[in-house]
Design an enzyme around this catalytic site. Structure first.
Site, PDB file in Angstrom:
ATOM      1  N   LYS A   1       0.845  -1.192   0.000  1.00 23.65           N
ATOM      2  CA  LYS A   1       0.000   0.000   0.000  1.00 23.65           C
ATOM      3  C   LYS A   1       0.883   1.246   0.000  1.00 23.65           C
ATOM      4  O   LYS A   1       1.829   1.346   0.789  1.00 23.65           O
ATOM      5  CB  LYS A   1      -0.906  -0.021   1.227  1.00 23.65           C
ATOM      6  CG  LYS A   1      -2.121   0.889   1.160  1.00 23.65           C
ATOM      7  CD  LYS A   1      -3.056   0.559   2.304  1.00 23.65           C
ATOM      8  CE  LYS A   1      -4.348   1.344   2.219  1.00 23.65           C
ATOM      9  NZ  LYS A   1      -5.300   0.949   3.270  1.00 23.65           N
TER      10      LYS A   1
ATOM     11  N   GLU B   1     -18.885  -6.042   9.961  1.00 26.07           N
ATOM     12  CA  GLU B   1     -19.804  -5.338  10.846  1.00 26.07           C
ATOM     13  C   GLU B   1     -20.834  -6.268  11.484  1.00 26.07           C
ATOM     14  O   GLU B   1     -21.220  -6.081  12.645  1.00 26.07           O
ATOM     15  CB  GLU B   1     -20.523  -4.221  10.085  1.00 26.07           C
ATOM     16  CG  GLU B   1     -19.631  -3.071   9.668  1.00 26.07           C
ATOM     17  CD  GLU B   1     -18.912  -3.304   8.350  1.00 26.07           C
ATOM     18  OE1 GLU B   1     -18.128  -2.431   7.936  1.00 26.07           O
ATOM     19  OE2 GLU B   1     -19.133  -4.376   7.731  1.00 26.07           O
TER      20      GLU B   1
ATOM     21  N   ARG C   1     -25.365  -2.561   7.287  1.00 26.34           N
ATOM     22  CA  ARG C   1     -24.972  -3.929   7.005  1.00 26.34           C
ATOM     23  C   ARG C   1     -25.259  -4.869   8.172  1.00 26.34           C
ATOM     24  O   ARG C   1     -25.218  -6.083   8.007  1.00 26.34           O
ATOM     25  CB  ARG C   1     -23.480  -3.973   6.677  1.00 26.34           C
ATOM     26  CG  ARG C   1     -23.047  -2.906   5.700  1.00 26.34           C
ATOM     27  CD  ARG C   1     -21.662  -3.131   5.184  1.00 26.34           C
ATOM     28  NE  ARG C   1     -21.657  -4.235   4.245  1.00 26.34           N
ATOM     29  CZ  ARG C   1     -20.555  -4.694   3.656  1.00 26.34           C
ATOM     30  NH1 ARG C   1     -19.391  -4.174   3.951  1.00 26.34           N
ATOM     31  NH2 ARG C   1     -20.619  -5.692   2.807  1.00 26.34           N
TER      32      ARG C   1
END
Length: 620
Positions: free
Chosen positions: A282, A358, A386
């Site tokens: 990243k 979640e 969600r």
């Protein structure tokens, strides 16, 4: 002329020389850094996606072959090479390019996803549709930035593996991070994949040496070949994918375009679902991002950032943690964005980062509560969507004392329709026993968080806005649990919900100037509706509510219902967010566009009061 200026679409990439492609990768990284540091957005993930994106477009034929990105914030490079380089400077600006894939922008964009772990399910459906229709097309799904920690991705993998003839390639962009380092057993497993030697080299060596021994060698090799899964699991444990029946290729250096193209060509020719495991870094190619320990410049962080709503919550939770040893915190891969990092530093044994999951976070919180703790679940408002079933049946049904802290509630703006937190109050209003607080300013964040954590017989939720915290608005009186913020008469009872209390005060000043008497109140706790609010409403000519939640099922709806149930006939008007997907722009611009400003609300209330007055005149 820069190479990027010659790329009008993916087909142009296939005409470039090796040196031109190397130069193009450098140019793309320069454009990403220059643009995103100015417009804001996701820098680190896209710096790591350059070679993967180039390889995808060189091996496959978009838009005939469909390329999907999970999470969608990894698609900036894709935008640059699909004809949008000239507009890239408008990224995340009003009227400009979205920070996520957008069907309205390009035929090369298929899904407009920003919620993680969804692309594999889209890919499964698309590939099956092409098979049913007899179309020879490939579907390629990139999943990374922690999205494989989401359960939905594994539900999809389970189904994809059962369909042996799908033209589907899954690229695992394994950068070891979501917002911050990815956590959990899966992350550990992928780390072992990145670091161990590949088993094929061992098998090749065995076959070569045993093949020299007549009669004994070949049968012995077959025995060893029969136990190759053991070798795989020991030396390159891709078994978690192959146990599902998926062909595995890799690990591949995700910044080696040649290796990536070879792997993707092999996967394309296989004739069934294939996992290509690409190891990336990243922020690759930009020293400031590579060296950023927090999140590799996942998003550009403003310099000298003013104190925000999240900061107020963060500081107060640490204070509560010192006072209440039973308080623990849960995050779904959002430790820093939701302000839980200071709590984690202070109480490392009382913080649980479950990854981008979640649903699991919410039910795990129920378990923590059943075990005698008081969990605080930090989520962006949009991600509560969600986990609604878990909130309803796993937490509320069991009367678990869990506090949900919903960051970025209301209109958030720049990230577009998927990130606006305009559904949380509607969802909360459906949940029996849940108490919902909406603080209007920083002082109320502190006050209401403390009140919420004292409640143990059911769930509580606290929701607040994005960005700089508003100046404190002190009450001039309190009726029940309701704060009275302004009182100049009884023409209008104006109910300001949460951060919209500031807008309600603006409306009151404008109405005062037109000679109307206004009382502004902040309920503080908006669910359940305070009976005192119903009593107040009886004495006014008009009741109006202002909220930055969707009007359908929001606070205005529940207050109106409470008035009807009590037989209160005072005229009622609710101001909120229309039930539509809002275009990306700054919060102020979005509120202006939907008429949720002090000026517009005051104008509409003035017109309604004038009409009521005219209707009351004799002879009318």
């Amino acid at each position: 002329m820069r190479v990027l200026e010659t790329v009008e679409g993916p087909a142009d990439l296939k005409k470039l020389t090796d040196q031109q492609l190397t130069d193009l990768a450098t140019e793309i990284r320069d454009v990403l850094v220059e643009t995103v540091t100015r417009t804001g957005g996701h820098l680190g993930p896209n710096l790591g996606m350059v070679e993967i994106t180039l390889a995808m477009h060189r091996v496959f034929d978009s838009p005939r072959d469909r390329l999907l990105f999970d999470i969608g914030h990894q698609a900036y490079v894709h935008k640059l090479v699909t004809g949008r380089a000239g507009e890239f400077g408008t990224l995340r600006q009003q009227g400009g390019l979205s920070g996520y894939p957008s069907q309205a922008e390009s035929e090369h964009d298929v899904i407009e996803n920003c919620h993680a772990s969804t692309a594999l399910s889209y890919a499964d459906g698309l590939a099956k549709a092409y098979r049913v229709r007899g179309e020879d097309r490939h579907v390629v799904a990139v999943i990374g930035d922690g999205a494989l920690t989401g359960g939905m991705a594994w539900e999809a993998l389970n189904n994809i593996a059962a369909a042996k003839d799908l033209n589907l390639v899954i690229i695992v962009n394994d950068n070891g991070r979501s917002y911050s380092p990815t956590v959990g057993g899966l992350a550990t497993h992928l780390t072992s994949l990145r670091t161990n030697p590949r088993y094929e080299k061992v098998l090749d060596l065995i076959k070569k040496n045993l093949g020299r021994t007549p009669y004994v060698g070949p049968p012995m090799y077959e025995v060893l070949h029969g136990v190759k899964k053991g070798l795989k699991d020991m030396l390159a444990p891709q078994g978690m994918f192959e146990d599902l029946g998926l062909k595995y290729v890799g690990p591949v250096d995700g910044h080696d375009r040649h290796a990536l193209e070879d792997a993707l060509r092999s996967a394309k020719a296989f004739g069934g679902p294939v996992i290509v495991h690409a190891v990336t870094k990243k922020g690759f190619g930009y020293a400031a991002a590579e060296q950023d320990e927090e999140d590799n410049l996942h998003q550009i962080r403003p310099v000298n950032k003013p104190r925000g709503w999240t900061d107020v919550f963060s500081d107060e939770l640490v204070k509560i943690g010192h006072r209440r040893p039973d308080v623990v915190a849960i995050t779904a891969a959002m430790l820093h964005p939701t302000g839980l990092a200071p709590f984690a530093e202070e109480f490392p044994d009382r913080i649980f980062d479950v990854g981008i999951a979640e649903q699991h976070a919410v039910t795990s919180a129920a378990g923590l509560a059943l075990g005698g703790l008081h969990p605080v679940v930090g989520l962006y408002s949009t991600f509560l969507n969600r986990a609604f079933d878990q909130l309803l049946l796993d937490v509320a049904l069991h009367k678990c004392g869990v506090t949900f802290v919903l960051d970025r509630a209301g209109v958030t703006g720049d990230d577009g329709p998927t990130h606006n937190g305009i559904y949380d109050m509607s969802l909360a209003n459906l949940v029996p026993g849940l108490r919902l607080a909406a603080p209007r300013d920083g002082k109320r964040v502190q006050e209401l968080l403390n009140e919420a954590i004292e409640i143990e017989d059911g769930p509580t939720a606290l929701r607040y806005a994005k960005g700089e915290v508003f100046p404190d608005i002190e009450a001039i009186d309190r009726v029940g649990q309701i704060d009275v913020l302004h009182r100049s008469g009884q023409d209008v009872l104006l109910v300001g919900i949460g951060s919209m209390a500031a807008t309600a005060m603006d409306v009151a000043q404008r109405l005062d100037a037109h000679g109307f008497g206004v009382t502004v109140v902040d309920p503080r706790w908006v669910k359940p509706v305070d009976p005192q609010l119903v009593e107040l409403a009886k004495d006014f000519a008009l009741v109006a509510t202002i909220e930055d939640n969707g009007r359908a099922g929001g606070c205005g709806t529940t207050i109106a219902q409470a008035l009807r149930d009590a037989g209160v006939e005072t005229p009622f008007r609710d101001f909120g967010v229309p039930q539509e997907f809002l275009e990306h722009a700054k919060r102020a611009a979005v509120l202006q566009a939907i008429g949720l400003t002090g000026q517009e609300v005051a104008r509409e209330i003035t017109e309604q009061l004038t009409q009521h007055a005219a209707a009351a005149l004799p002879g009318t």
